[in-house]
Design a protein around this motif. Structure first.
Motif, PDB file in Angstrom:
ATOM      1  N   ASP A 286      20.597   2.179 -11.982  1.00  0.00           N
ATOM      2  CA  ASP A 286      20.042   3.075 -10.973  1.00  0.00           C
ATOM      3  C   ASP A 286      18.526   2.988 -10.872  1.00  0.00           C
ATOM      4  O   ASP A 286      17.881   3.840 -10.292  1.00  0.00           O
ATOM      5  N   ILE A 287      17.936   1.944 -11.479  1.00  0.00           N
ATOM      6  CA  ILE A 287      16.485   1.804 -11.432  1.00  0.00           C
ATOM      7  C   ILE A 287      16.079   1.216 -10.084  1.00  0.00           C
ATOM      8  O   ILE A 287      16.606   0.199  -9.656  1.00  0.00           O
ATOM      9  N   GLY A 288      15.143   1.864  -9.395  1.00  0.00           N
ATOM     10  CA  GLY A 288      14.642   1.363  -8.121  1.00  0.00           C
ATOM     11  C   GLY A 288      13.130   1.340  -8.137  1.00  0.00           C
ATOM     12  O   GLY A 288      12.486   2.147  -8.795  1.00  0.00           O
ATOM     13  N   LEU A 289      12.538   0.413  -7.421  1.00  0.00           N
ATOM     14  CA  LEU A 289      11.094   0.315  -7.355  1.00  0.00           C
ATOM     15  C   LEU A 289      10.558   1.314  -6.339  1.00  0.00           C
ATOM     16  O   LEU A 289      11.097   1.452  -5.246  1.00  0.00           O
ATOM     17  N   ALA A 290       9.489   2.033  -6.707  1.00  0.00           N
ATOM     18  CA  ALA A 290       8.891   3.006  -5.793  1.00  0.00           C
ATOM     19  C   ALA A 290       8.246   2.277  -4.617  1.00  0.00           C
ATOM     20  O   ALA A 290       7.538   1.290  -4.797  1.00  0.00           O
ATOM     21  N   GLU A 291       8.514   2.754  -3.422  1.00  0.00           N
ATOM     22  CA  GLU A 291       7.958   2.133  -2.238  1.00  0.00           C
ATOM     23  C   GLU A 291       6.516   2.593  -2.030  1.00  0.00           C
ATOM     24  O   GLU A 291       6.183   3.746  -2.245  1.00  0.00           O
ATOM     25  N   ASP A 292       5.663   1.661  -1.622  1.00  0.00           N
ATOM     26  CA  ASP A 292       4.278   2.007  -1.340  1.00  0.00           C
ATOM     27  C   ASP A 292       4.209   2.867  -0.088  1.00  0.00           C
ATOM     28  O   ASP A 292       4.938   2.648   0.879  1.00  0.00           O
ATOM     29  N   ARG A 293       3.333   3.855  -0.118  1.00  0.00           N
ATOM     30  CA  ARG A 293       3.127   4.719   1.031  1.00  0.00           C
ATOM     31  C   ARG A 293       1.866   4.229   1.733  1.00  0.00           C
ATOM     32  O   ARG A 293       0.773   4.314   1.197  1.00  0.00           O
ATOM     33  N   PHE A 294       2.016   3.669   2.919  1.00  0.00           N
ATOM     34  CA  PHE A 294       0.877   3.136   3.645  1.00  0.00           C
ATOM     35  C   PHE A 294       0.234   4.229   4.494  1.00  0.00           C
ATOM     36  O   PHE A 294       0.917   5.096   5.033  1.00  0.00           O
ATOM     37  N   CYS A 295      -1.081   4.185   4.590  1.00  0.00           N
ATOM     38  CA  CYS A 295      -1.830   5.209   5.313  1.00  0.00           C
ATOM     39  C   CYS A 295      -2.429   4.661   6.596  1.00  0.00           C
ATOM     40  O   CYS A 295      -2.670   3.467   6.732  1.00  0.00           O
ATOM     41  N   ARG A 296      -2.684   5.571   7.487  1.00  0.00           N
ATOM     42  CA  ARG A 296      -3.526   5.273   8.637  1.00  0.00           C
ATOM     43  C   ARG A 296      -4.894   5.865   8.325  1.00  0.00           C
ATOM     44  O   ARG A 296      -4.988   6.897   7.672  1.00  0.00           O
ATOM     45  N   ASN A 297      -5.937   5.213   8.767  1.00  0.00           N
ATOM     46  CA  ASN A 297      -7.263   5.773   8.527  1.00  0.00           C
ATOM     47  C   ASN A 297      -8.167   5.543   9.723  1.00  0.00           C
ATOM     48  O   ASN A 297      -7.809   4.848  10.674  1.00  0.00           O
ATOM     49  N   THR A 298      -9.333   6.156   9.668  1.00  0.00           N
ATOM     50  CA  THR A 298     -10.235   6.145  10.819  1.00  0.00           C
ATOM     51  C   THR A 298     -10.947   4.816  11.024  1.00  0.00           C
ATOM     52  O   THR A 298     -11.490   4.571  12.103  1.00  0.00           O
ATOM     53  N   VAL A 299     -10.988   3.982  10.018  1.00  0.00           N
ATOM     54  CA  VAL A 299     -11.469   2.597  10.106  1.00  0.00           C
ATOM     55  C   VAL A 299     -12.918   2.461  10.562  1.00  0.00           C
ATOM     56  O   VAL A 299     -13.693   1.744   9.951  1.00  0.00           O
ATOM     57  N   GLN A 300     -13.299   3.156  11.637  1.00  0.00           N
ATOM     58  CA  GLN A 300     -14.525   2.828  12.348  1.00  0.00           C
ATOM     59  C   GLN A 300     -15.820   3.100  11.592  1.00  0.00           C
ATOM     60  O   GLN A 300     -16.859   2.548  11.931  1.00  0.00           O
TER      61      GLN A 300
ATOM     62  N   ASP B  80      -8.341   9.168   5.641  1.00  0.00           N
ATOM     63  CA  ASP B  80      -6.963   8.720   5.842  1.00  0.00           C
ATOM     64  C   ASP B  80      -6.104   9.878   6.334  1.00  0.00           C
ATOM     65  O   ASP B  80      -6.555  11.024   6.415  1.00  0.00           O
ATOM     66  N   ASP B  81      -4.856   9.575   6.674  1.00  0.00           N
ATOM     67  CA  ASP B  81      -4.001  10.612   7.258  1.00  0.00           C
ATOM     68  C   ASP B  81      -3.436  11.579   6.221  1.00  0.00           C
ATOM     69  O   ASP B  81      -2.658  12.471   6.562  1.00  0.00           O
ATOM     70  N   ASN B  82      -3.846  11.415   4.952  1.00  0.00           N
ATOM     71  CA  ASN B  82      -3.513  12.413   3.930  1.00  0.00           C
ATOM     72  C   ASN B  82      -4.589  13.489   3.842  1.00  0.00           C
ATOM     73  O   ASN B  82      -4.432  14.466   3.107  1.00  0.00           O
ATOM     74  N   GLY B  83      -5.697  13.284   4.561  1.00  0.00           N
ATOM     75  CA  GLY B  83      -6.770  14.269   4.543  1.00  0.00           C
ATOM     76  C   GLY B  83      -7.840  14.009   3.503  1.00  0.00           C
ATOM     77  O   GLY B  83      -8.652  14.890   3.223  1.00  0.00           O
ATOM     78  N   TYR B  84      -7.873  12.800   2.942  1.00  0.00           N
ATOM     79  CA  TYR B  84      -8.905  12.457   1.961  1.00  0.00           C
ATOM     80  C   TYR B  84      -9.987  11.599   2.618  1.00  0.00           C
ATOM     81  O   TYR B  84      -9.698  10.797   3.506  1.00  0.00           O
ATOM     82  N   VAL B  85     -11.213  11.783   2.165  1.00  0.00           N
ATOM     83  CA  VAL B  85     -12.344  10.986   2.641  1.00  0.00           C
ATOM     84  C   VAL B  85     -12.836  10.126   1.488  1.00  0.00           C
ATOM     85  O   VAL B  85     -12.928  10.592   0.350  1.00  0.00           O
ATOM     86  N   CYS B  86     -13.130   8.868   1.777  1.00  0.00           N
ATOM     87  CA  CYS B  86     -13.618   7.975   0.727  1.00  0.00           C
ATOM     88  C   CYS B  86     -14.544   6.939   1.347  1.00  0.00           C
ATOM     89  O   CYS B  86     -14.662   6.838   2.570  1.00  0.00           O
ATOM     90  N   THR B  87     -15.188   6.170   0.495  1.00  0.00           N
ATOM     91  CA  THR B  87     -16.049   5.102   0.987  1.00  0.00           C
ATOM     92  C   THR B  87     -15.194   3.912   1.407  1.00  0.00           C
ATOM     93  O   THR B  87     -14.059   3.743   0.941  1.00  0.00           O
ATOM     94  N   ALA B  88     -15.745   3.097   2.256  1.00  0.00           N
ATOM     95  CA  ALA B  88     -15.015   1.922   2.729  1.00  0.00           C
ATOM     96  C   ALA B  88     -14.710   0.963   1.583  1.00  0.00           C
ATOM     97  O   ALA B  88     -13.730   0.215   1.634  1.00  0.00           O
ATOM     98  N   LEU B  89     -15.530   0.991   0.536  1.00  0.00           N
ATOM     99  CA  LEU B  89     -15.330   0.087  -0.600  1.00  0.00           C
ATOM    100  C   LEU B  89     -14.256   0.584  -1.561  1.00  0.00           C
ATOM    101  O   LEU B  89     -13.683  -0.204  -2.311  1.00  0.00           O
TER     102      LEU B  89
END
Length: 217
Positions: A36-50, A57-66
């Motif tokens: 019953d072991i399964g690999l956790a799927e990555d959760r991909f985000c959308r972000n403001t990019v610009q 990102d769409d989780n509500g966190y702000v970070c540096t581009a790096l």
């Protein structure tokens, strides 16, 4: 009866003995295998990019581009989620696009059902936002209410996420409701909004002036 050839067991007897050893010697290893072991799927985000330096990102966190994860496009889960750093919570305007989006994504500030009824543009044929992230990313960009003389910002707080546009199929909210939390003061002739408000210990909210400067109020 077993047959011997010299001192050796016949091949058939030898094979049977080996299978017994395998069955007895490795049951613990076999029983330890889980199905019953399964690999956790990555959760991909959308972000403001610009942004040149920051993004939200769409989780509500702000970070540096790096520091953004290059695979998932998500910000590290640290710091404040739905941060309103540099935002005026009364006017719902911020001095940073990325923090405007982050603040707007807070469910306590933006109602999902209402946000997704707001039109992307003023024409009747314009569509509505497909998600809260699209709403916040769209609303926090510059709009005509945040500029003066078409070439200058009315205030440093020119990234706003308030719902000023029409809802799909409904009329605008009343002016009184949209001025909730705003103290109206009257300045002297030729006195700027900033000076008039600061002399009374208040701060000017330029993006609400267009509501006051209408004849039907």
């Amino acid at each position: 009866m077993r047959k011997f050839r010299g001192d050796l067991l016949l091949p058939s007897a030898l094979h049977a003995t080996l299978w017994i050893l395998v069955a007895v010697g490795f049951p613990a290893v076999i029983s330890a295998i889980r199905e019953d072991i399964g690999l956790a799927e990555d959760r991909f985000c959308r972000n403001t990019v610009q942004g040149r330096y920051l993004l939200s990102d769409d989780n509500g966190y702000v970070c540096t581009a790096l520091s953004v994860d290059t695979w998932t496009r998500c910000c590290p889960v640290k710091g404040d989620q739905f941060s309103c750093q540099g935002c005026n919570l009364i006017s719902q305007c911020c001095n940073s696009y990325e923090y405007c989006v982050s603040c707007c994504l807070d469910p306590s500030r933006t109602n999902k059902n209402l946000a997704m009824k707001v039109k992307i543009a003023k024409p009747i044929t314009a569509g509505t936002y497909s998600s809260v992230f699209d709403f916040c990313a769209g609303r926090c960009r510059h709009n005509s209410a945040s500029v003066v003389h078409e070439n200058a910002y009315a205030s440093d707080f020119h990234h706003c996420f308030s719902r000023q546009s029409n809802y799909s199929g409904s009329t605008e909210a009343t002016f009184e409701a949209r001025l909730t939390g705003i103290n109206i003061v009257t300045g002297r002739l030729g006195e700027s909004c900033t000076i008039a408000c600061s002399s009374r210990g208040q701060s000017c909210v330029p993006n609400r002036l267009f509501l006051l400067n209408r004849c039907n109020m």
